[in-house]
Write an enzyme that holds these catalytic residues in place. Structure first.
Site, mmCIF file in Angstrom:
data_model
loop_
_atom_site.group_PDB
_atom_site.id
_atom_site.type_symbol
_atom_site.label_atom_id
_atom_site.label_comp_id
_atom_site.label_asym_id
_atom_site.label_seq_id
_atom_site.Cartn_x
_atom_site.Cartn_y
_atom_site.Cartn_z
ATOM 1 N N GLU A 81 0.828 -1.211 0.000
ATOM 2 C CA GLU A 81 0.000 0.000 0.000
ATOM 3 C C GLU A 81 0.861 1.260 0.000
ATOM 4 O OE1 GLU A 81 -2.261 -3.125 2.508
ATOM 5 O OE2 GLU A 81 -0.181 -2.464 2.201
ATOM 6 N N GLY A 102 5.602 -1.770 14.572
ATOM 7 C CA GLY A 102 4.985 -0.598 13.971
ATOM 8 C C GLY A 102 4.033 0.127 14.896
ATOM 9 N N ARG A 103 3.240 -0.617 15.661
ATOM 10 C CA ARG A 103 2.245 0.014 16.538
ATOM 11 C C ARG A 103 2.875 0.633 17.781
ATOM 12 N NH1 ARG A 103 2.088 -5.319 16.315
ATOM 13 N NH2 ARG A 103 2.125 -6.654 18.165
ATOM 14 N N GLU A 110 -3.982 -5.670 17.622
ATOM 15 C CA GLU A 110 -2.887 -6.339 16.923
ATOM 16 C C GLU A 110 -1.943 -6.975 17.937
ATOM 17 O OE1 GLU A 110 -1.317 -5.067 12.824
ATOM 18 O OE2 GLU A 110 0.229 -4.341 14.204
ATOM 19 N N HIS A 121 -24.627 10.968 21.925
ATOM 20 C CA HIS A 121 -25.786 11.029 21.031
ATOM 21 C C HIS A 121 -25.678 9.979 19.936
ATOM 22 C CE1 HIS A 121 -27.275 14.832 22.791
ATOM 23 N NE2 HIS A 121 -25.993 15.013 23.061
#
Length: 569
Positions: A241, A297-298, A383, A414
């Site tokens: 990506e 990565g996280r 993850e 709401h």
């Protein structure tokens, strides 16, 4: 922080004698979760406490709202509105001890290879270690490397922000577009939104992650290529990506600057470790900022992945954020479990997942700058702990990894609060609030805080039939207006949303995730579950675009969908 980070040598070797092997063996030596004495005691105690209402727990202890609190790293946690008593907390803390949490914390901070399936350390804490610390990985001082990259990032950010870095045509950079996905996008975009109050308002920041072309087209629609800098964030520089979006960005830039290929070097920088791919793309490797395989990565928003954050808020504010991370790291590493914010929150998550059958946790920041924080936590938590196999390779027989989700208050009130208040599912909530507004406006902030406090109270205590009738409600409507209550929540308060506070908040959840994973005996640092879909996508891609109808060997549903797409396109 003397003594906070030990010096440890990590040399490659046989898995049975390396840190990874020792950690796997240590976890195998720990009694399986359902057989731990504290777990059995919790099973028994749950039968006693499950039927108690929070009204009863508060009535039995007039000081409960003061006793069930903890603080650290600038955060105050009120966990009194949880369905626990002193005995439950005592047993949960004992469970942490029996699960080897102290040893796991020490191993992580030493730099042991606790990510046993990938034979790596999980050293995100080194990203915010002080310059004086030393952690050796394969003979290299990773802290020195971290600060060398931070210094390079700071110098680069100063050049761009001051206008000394110029684009190919000599104009200054006014637009920054971060291209990444997963942790290379969620962390930077969350941090940018969270710290927008501190950001340069004469610069525009955009974030592209989705391979859907709309994401890129909309991000650059109103930008001038001559004033735009792209940050391509990909460790391997081959992520499908990210690489696809980067190629489109390159084509957009070159076309916008009259076909000048050499312009790429003045409008692209890379956060990567693959110098060959970066150079082939046209980016000067002098403008490549590295990070390491011991950072997932996280967990990477405070590494070079945060370059866009540093460009937005400046090096000084970025280092303030790192200081907040570090303060929570130290709290987690040193505070007794019963006073330790990440441990308490992690244990409560286990309590609700495994004893009450709760499947989700709602994170509800009453601070609009934190609007992307729940989305960021989705990756961090799910993850990490979306696992069904233990560190020892055995199938788990208990729930792991609740679903984290949420929206900022008061918008969520709401939207989905109806289900939390009167639905059939138990949804523990984390409310996040700040005593001071960054943008004071009339009575807005007092109204905001009144709402967050009211929601916690309403969820806990509800409204009885008698109370509804006393309001004169028609009898037919009474059942509809009863609030059962007994819905648990944490309230996390800080003085103000500063860079330090953001760092502390992120580290709070990082270490809560680690605590949960340790209790469950799973690896919170790998993510093999994302691999299969990516591999299949690579196989399907040429089948979608081939000139001649391909010979398909998928299941009948996938084969039919491929044929349908080929006809429709």
């Amino acid at each position: 922080m003397p003594g906070a980070f030990a010096c440890v040598r990590m040399e490659g070797g046989d898995p049975d004698t390396s840190d990874g092997g020792r950690n796997a063996n240590a976890m195998r030596a720990i009694t399986p979760l359902p057989r731990r004495p504290a777990w059995k005691a919790l099973v028994s105690h749950h039968k006693t406490i499950a039927g108690l209402h929070l009204r009863q727990l508060f009535a039995a202890d007039s000081k409960r709202g003061e006793r069930f609190t903890a603080s650290g790293a600038g955060l105050f946690l009120d966990y009194s509105k949880n369905r626990v008593d002193a005995e439950a907390m005592k047993r949960l803390v004992q469970l942490a001890r029996e699960s080897g949490l102290r040893a796991r914390i020490d191993a992580m901070f030493r730099g042991d290879r606790i990510n046993v399936t990938e034979h790596r350390a999980a050293l995100h804490v080194a990203l915010r270690a002080p310059k004086s610390a030393t952690i050796l990985v394969d003979g290299k001082d990773v802290v020195a490397e971290v600060h060398a990259v931070l210094d390079r990032m700071g110098a680069f950010a100063d050049r761009v922000r001051s206008g000394r870095w110029r684009g190919h045509t000599g104009r200054r950079i006014r637009n920054v577009v971060n291209i990444g996905i997963g942790g290379s996008d969620l962390g930077p975009v969350m941090a940018y939104e969270a710290l927008k109050h501190y950001s340069r308002r004469d610069m525009t920041f955009r974030f592209v992650s989705n391979v859907d072309g709309i994401d890129f087209v909309e991000a650059v629609r109103d930008l001038d290529p001559a004033e735009t800098l792209f940050i391509v964030s990909s460790k391997t520089f081959t992520t499908l990506e990210t690489r696809t979006n980067a190629e489109s960005a390159r084509a957009w830039l070159v076309q916008g600057l009259g076909g000048r290929e050499r312009a790429v070097a003045k409008h692209f920088v890379a956060v990567s470790t693959n110098a060959g791919q970066v150079s082939a793309f046209g980016i000067d490797t002098a403008n490549m900022f590295g990070f390491w395989d011991w950072v997932g990565g996280r967990y990477s928003m405070d590494s070079a992945i945060g370059l866009s954050t540093m460009l937005a808020v400046g090096p000084a504010n970025f280092r303030r954020m790192l200081a907040g991370f570090r303060a929570m790291d130290e709290h987690f590493r040193t505070a007794p479990f019963g006073e330790n914010l990440p441990v308490i929150m992690g244990l409560l998550a286990v309590w609700y997942s495994n004893f009450f059958g709760a499947e989700t946790v709602a994170v509800l920041p009453y601070e609009n700058y934190l609007k992307r924080f729940p989305a960021y936590l989705q990756q961090l938590t799910m993850e990490s702990n979306g696992k069904s196999v233990t560190l020892a390779g055995r199938r788990v027989r208990y729930a792991t990894g609740p679903v984290y989700w949420g929206e900022p208050g008061t918008n969520g009130q709401h939207s989905f609060y109806q289900l939390i208040h009167q639905g059939t599912r138990l949804v523990p909530c984390d409310f996040i609030a700040f005593a001071r507004a960054l943008t004071p406006l009339g009575r807005h902030h007092d109204m905001l805080i009144a709402n967050v406090l009211a929601q916690g109270e309403a969820l806990a205590f509800g409204k009885t039939e008698a109370e509804v009738r006393a309001e004169g409600v028609p009898e037919a409507l009474v059942p509809h207006k009863v609030f059962e209550g007994n819905r648990p929540s944490n309230t996390i308060f800080a003085r103000q949303l500063t860079p330090e506070t953001l760092g502390a908040l992120v580290a709070l959840y990082e270490h809560s995730v680690f605590t949960q994973g340790t209790i469950w005996g799973i690896n919170s640092f790998d993510q093999w579950g994302v691999e299969l879909g990516k591999a299949l996508a690579q196989r399907i891609m040429p089948e979608l675009t081939a000139r001649a109808a391909p010979r398909l060997a998928h299941d009948s549903s996938t084969n039919q969908l491929i044929r349908h797409y080929r006809r429709a396109r």
